[in-house]
Design a protein around this motif. Structure first.
Motif, PDB file in Angstrom:
ATOM      1  N   CYS A  88       0.837  -1.199   0.000  1.00  0.00           N
ATOM      2  CA  CYS A  88       0.000   0.000   0.000  1.00  0.00           C
ATOM      3  C   CYS A  88       0.873   1.251   0.000  1.00  0.00           C
ATOM      4  O   CYS A  88       0.641   2.179  -0.777  1.00  0.00           O
ATOM      5  N   GLY A  89       1.868   1.277   0.862  1.00  0.00           N
ATOM      6  CA  GLY A  89       2.761   2.434   0.922  1.00  0.00           C
ATOM      7  C   GLY A  89       3.474   2.682  -0.394  1.00  0.00           C
ATOM      8  O   GLY A  89       3.608   3.825  -0.834  1.00  0.00           O
ATOM      9  N   LEU A  90       3.921   1.605  -1.039  1.00  0.00           N
ATOM     10  CA  LEU A  90       4.573   1.754  -2.341  1.00  0.00           C
ATOM     11  C   LEU A  90       3.604   2.304  -3.383  1.00  0.00           C
ATOM     12  O   LEU A  90       3.960   3.194  -4.167  1.00  0.00           O
ATOM     13  N   MET A  91       2.390   1.770  -3.399  1.00  0.00           N
ATOM     14  CA  MET A  91       1.402   2.234  -4.386  1.00  0.00           C
ATOM     15  C   MET A  91       1.043   3.706  -4.163  1.00  0.00           C
ATOM     16  O   MET A  91       0.916   4.467  -5.125  1.00  0.00           O
ATOM     17  N   ILE A  92       0.902   4.097  -2.913  1.00  0.00           N
ATOM     18  CA  ILE A  92       0.588   5.494  -2.622  1.00  0.00           C
ATOM     19  C   ILE A  92       1.787   6.379  -2.981  1.00  0.00           C
ATOM     20  O   ILE A  92       1.620   7.476  -3.511  1.00  0.00           O
ATOM     21  N   GLY A  93       2.988   5.884  -2.727  1.00  0.00           N
ATOM     22  CA  GLY A  93       4.184   6.627  -3.132  1.00  0.00           C
ATOM     23  C   GLY A  93       4.242   6.814  -4.642  1.00  0.00           C
ATOM     24  O   GLY A  93       4.557   7.905  -5.135  1.00  0.00           O
ATOM     25  N   PHE A  94       3.922   5.756  -5.385  1.00  0.00           N
ATOM     26  CA  PHE A  94       3.859   5.878  -6.844  1.00  0.00           C
ATOM     27  C   PHE A  94       2.784   6.871  -7.262  1.00  0.00           C
ATOM     28  O   PHE A  94       2.973   7.641  -8.206  1.00  0.00           O
ATOM     29  N   THR A  95       1.662   6.857  -6.562  1.00  0.00           N
ATOM     30  CA  THR A  95       0.589   7.812  -6.863  1.00  0.00           C
ATOM     31  C   THR A  95       1.102   9.242  -6.725  1.00  0.00           C
ATOM     32  O   THR A  95       0.851  10.088  -7.591  1.00  0.00           O
ATOM     33  N   ILE A  96       1.815   9.505  -5.664  1.00  0.00           N
ATOM     34  CA  ILE A  96       2.352  10.846  -5.422  1.00  0.00           C
ATOM     35  C   ILE A  96       3.319  11.247  -6.537  1.00  0.00           C
ATOM     36  O   ILE A  96       3.243  12.357  -7.079  1.00  0.00           O
ATOM     37  N   ILE A  97       4.209  10.339  -6.907  1.00  0.00           N
ATOM     38  CA  ILE A  97       5.171  10.630  -7.970  1.00  0.00           C
ATOM     39  C   ILE A  97       4.456  10.892  -9.291  1.00  0.00           C
ATOM     40  O   ILE A  97       4.755  11.867 -10.004  1.00  0.00           O
ATOM     41  N   VAL A  98       3.496  10.022  -9.621  1.00  0.00           N
ATOM     42  CA  VAL A  98       2.774  10.160 -10.891  1.00  0.00           C
ATOM     43  C   VAL A  98       1.991  11.477 -10.932  1.00  0.00           C
ATOM     44  O   VAL A  98       2.005  12.188 -11.940  1.00  0.00           O
ATOM     45  N   LEU A  99       1.305  11.801  -9.836  1.00  0.00           N
ATOM     46  CA  LEU A  99       0.541  13.056  -9.808  1.00  0.00           C
ATOM     47  C   LEU A  99       1.456  14.267  -9.961  1.00  0.00           C
ATOM     48  O   LEU A  99       1.156  15.211 -10.697  1.00  0.00           O
ATOM     49  N   PHE A 100       2.583  14.247  -9.260  1.00  0.00           N
ATOM     50  CA  PHE A 100       3.507  15.371  -9.328  1.00  0.00           C
ATOM     51  C   PHE A 100       4.095  15.515 -10.728  1.00  0.00           C
ATOM     52  O   PHE A 100       4.120  16.610 -11.291  1.00  0.00           O
ATOM     53  N   ARG A 105       4.953  18.208 -15.609  1.00  0.00           N
ATOM     54  CA  ARG A 105       5.438  17.930 -16.965  1.00  0.00           C
ATOM     55  C   ARG A 105       4.315  17.903 -17.997  1.00  0.00           C
ATOM     56  O   ARG A 105       4.585  17.707 -19.175  1.00  0.00           O
ATOM     57  N   GLY A 106       3.078  18.042 -17.534  1.00  0.00           N
ATOM     58  CA  GLY A 106       1.957  18.052 -18.467  1.00  0.00           C
ATOM     59  C   GLY A 106       1.675  16.703 -19.091  1.00  0.00           C
ATOM     60  O   GLY A 106       1.196  16.628 -20.220  1.00  0.00           O
ATOM     61  N   LEU A 107       2.010  15.632 -18.385  1.00  0.00           N
ATOM     62  CA  LEU A 107       1.785  14.289 -18.907  1.00  0.00           C
ATOM     63  C   LEU A 107       0.369  13.828 -18.584  1.00  0.00           C
ATOM     64  O   LEU A 107      -0.202  14.191 -17.562  1.00  0.00           O
ATOM     65  N   ALA A 108      -0.184  12.982 -19.433  1.00  0.00           N
ATOM     66  CA  ALA A 108      -1.513  12.405 -19.200  1.00  0.00           C
ATOM     67  C   ALA A 108      -1.339  11.147 -18.351  1.00  0.00           C
ATOM     68  O   ALA A 108      -1.090  10.059 -18.870  1.00  0.00           O
ATOM     69  N   VAL A 109      -1.438  11.314 -17.060  1.00  0.00           N
ATOM     70  CA  VAL A 109      -1.150  10.210 -16.136  1.00  0.00           C
ATOM     71  C   VAL A 109      -2.360   9.807 -15.304  1.00  0.00           C
ATOM     72  O   VAL A 109      -2.224   8.998 -14.390  1.00  0.00           O
ATOM     73  N   SER A 110      -3.521  10.326 -15.629  1.00  0.00           N
ATOM     74  CA  SER A 110      -4.703  10.037 -14.815  1.00  0.00           C
ATOM     75  C   SER A 110      -4.965   8.550 -14.624  1.00  0.00           C
ATOM     76  O   SER A 110      -5.212   8.114 -13.497  1.00  0.00           O
ATOM     77  N   PRO A 111      -4.919   7.730 -15.676  1.00  0.00           N
ATOM     78  CA  PRO A 111      -5.178   6.301 -15.452  1.00  0.00           C
ATOM     79  C   PRO A 111      -4.157   5.663 -14.511  1.00  0.00           C
ATOM     80  O   PRO A 111      -4.501   4.813 -13.695  1.00  0.00           O
ATOM     81  N   TRP A 112      -2.902   6.083 -14.628  1.00  0.00           N
ATOM     82  CA  TRP A 112      -1.867   5.545 -13.744  1.00  0.00           C
ATOM     83  C   TRP A 112      -2.106   5.976 -12.303  1.00  0.00           C
ATOM     84  O   TRP A 112      -1.967   5.173 -11.371  1.00  0.00           O
ATOM     85  N   ALA A 113      -2.436   7.239 -12.116  1.00  0.00           N
ATOM     86  CA  ALA A 113      -2.677   7.742 -10.754  1.00  0.00           C
ATOM     87  C   ALA A 113      -3.871   7.039 -10.125  1.00  0.00           C
ATOM     88  O   ALA A 113      -3.809   6.630  -8.957  1.00  0.00           O
ATOM     89  N   VAL A 114      -4.943   6.883 -10.885  1.00  0.00           N
ATOM     90  CA  VAL A 114      -6.132   6.208 -10.362  1.00  0.00           C
ATOM     91  C   VAL A 114      -5.815   4.760 -10.036  1.00  0.00           C
ATOM     92  O   VAL A 114      -6.178   4.250  -8.966  1.00  0.00           O
ATOM     93  N   GLY A 115      -5.109   4.082 -10.934  1.00  0.00           N
ATOM     94  CA  GLY A 115      -4.753   2.684 -10.695  1.00  0.00           C
ATOM     95  C   GLY A 115      -3.877   2.497  -9.472  1.00  0.00           C
ATOM     96  O   GLY A 115      -4.109   1.602  -8.657  1.00  0.00           O
ATOM     97  N   CYS A 116      -2.866   3.350  -9.339  1.00  0.00           N
ATOM     98  CA  CYS A 116      -1.968   3.262  -8.177  1.00  0.00           C
ATOM     99  C   CYS A 116      -2.718   3.550  -6.884  1.00  0.00           C
ATOM    100  O   CYS A 116      -2.554   2.840  -5.889  1.00  0.00           O
ATOM    101  N   PHE A 117      -3.556   4.585  -6.906  1.00  0.00           N
ATOM    102  CA  PHE A 117      -4.275   4.949  -5.689  1.00  0.00           C
ATOM    103  C   PHE A 117      -5.263   3.851  -5.288  1.00  0.00           C
ATOM    104  O   PHE A 117      -5.318   3.453  -4.124  1.00  0.00           O
ATOM    105  N   LEU A 118      -6.029   3.355  -6.243  1.00  0.00           N
ATOM    106  CA  LEU A 118      -6.992   2.300  -5.920  1.00  0.00           C
ATOM    107  C   LEU A 118      -6.295   1.012  -5.498  1.00  0.00           C
ATOM    108  O   LEU A 118      -6.769   0.307  -4.607  1.00  0.00           O
ATOM    109  N   GLY A 119      -5.155   0.710  -6.115  1.00  0.00           N
ATOM    110  CA  GLY A 119      -4.372  -0.451  -5.681  1.00  0.00           C
ATOM    111  C   GLY A 119      -3.901  -0.295  -4.249  1.00  0.00           C
ATOM    112  O   GLY A 119      -3.948  -1.242  -3.450  1.00  0.00           O
TER     113      GLY A 119
END
Length: 149
Positions: A88-100, A105-119
């Motif tokens: 869980c901690g790793l997934m939330i950490g990835f969520t933070i990195i992806v969102l930032f 950088r203007g990247l389209a990362v919404s699916p990744w952020a949602v997936g990491c957060f829900l995971g």
């Protein structure tokens, strides 16, 4: 040559990424609580095992084996809980990195952020179920019958 990110985008990215950090606080507190329970399980198992090795009473050794089996199950649940919380901690950490990175950088990362957060939330909920199961097993071990005076 890469242009530096806009300071307002960085500020907004930090604000966006900070929300999941509160879940990390809960995860770390729960890891500490479960690690403490696991340490007590291990200490109790060592004590019961040592007493059983020194005992000549077959009934006592049988009860010790039963308790050690229950302690082993509790230990597996506590270890599973810690593993799920770490995931869980790793997934939330990835969520933070992806969102930032998505914000700065203007990247389209919404699916990744949602997936990491829900995971991460899914792992957290599974860890809570392991914690509940371990505490239920722990209370089953309690023996409230006292010999009469």
């Amino acid at each position: 040559m890469a242009t530096p990110p806009d300071p307002s985008a960085v500020t907004h990215g930090i604000q966006l990424a900070v929300a999941p950090v509160f879940l990390l606080t809960a995860v770390s507190a729960l890891i500490g609580a479960v690690a403490g329970r696991l340490a007590r399980i291990i200490d109790r198992a060592r004590l019961v095992q040592e007493r059983a090795r020194q005992s000549d009473d077959a009934a006592f050794v049988a009860r010790a084996r039963t308790e050690l089996d229950q302690l082993r199950r509790r230990g597996w649940l506590a270890n599973g809980c810690i593993g799920l919380l770490t995931c869980c901690g790793l997934m939330i950490g990835f969520t933070i990195i992806v969102l930032f990175l998505g914000e700065t950088r203007g990247l389209a990362v919404s699916p990744w952020a949602v997936g990491c957060f829900l995971g991460g939330v899914g792992c957290f909920l599974a860890a809570l179920l392991c914690f509940l199961a371990e505490t239920v097993l722990a209370t089953r071990l309690l023996d409230f019958d006292l010999p009469p005076r």
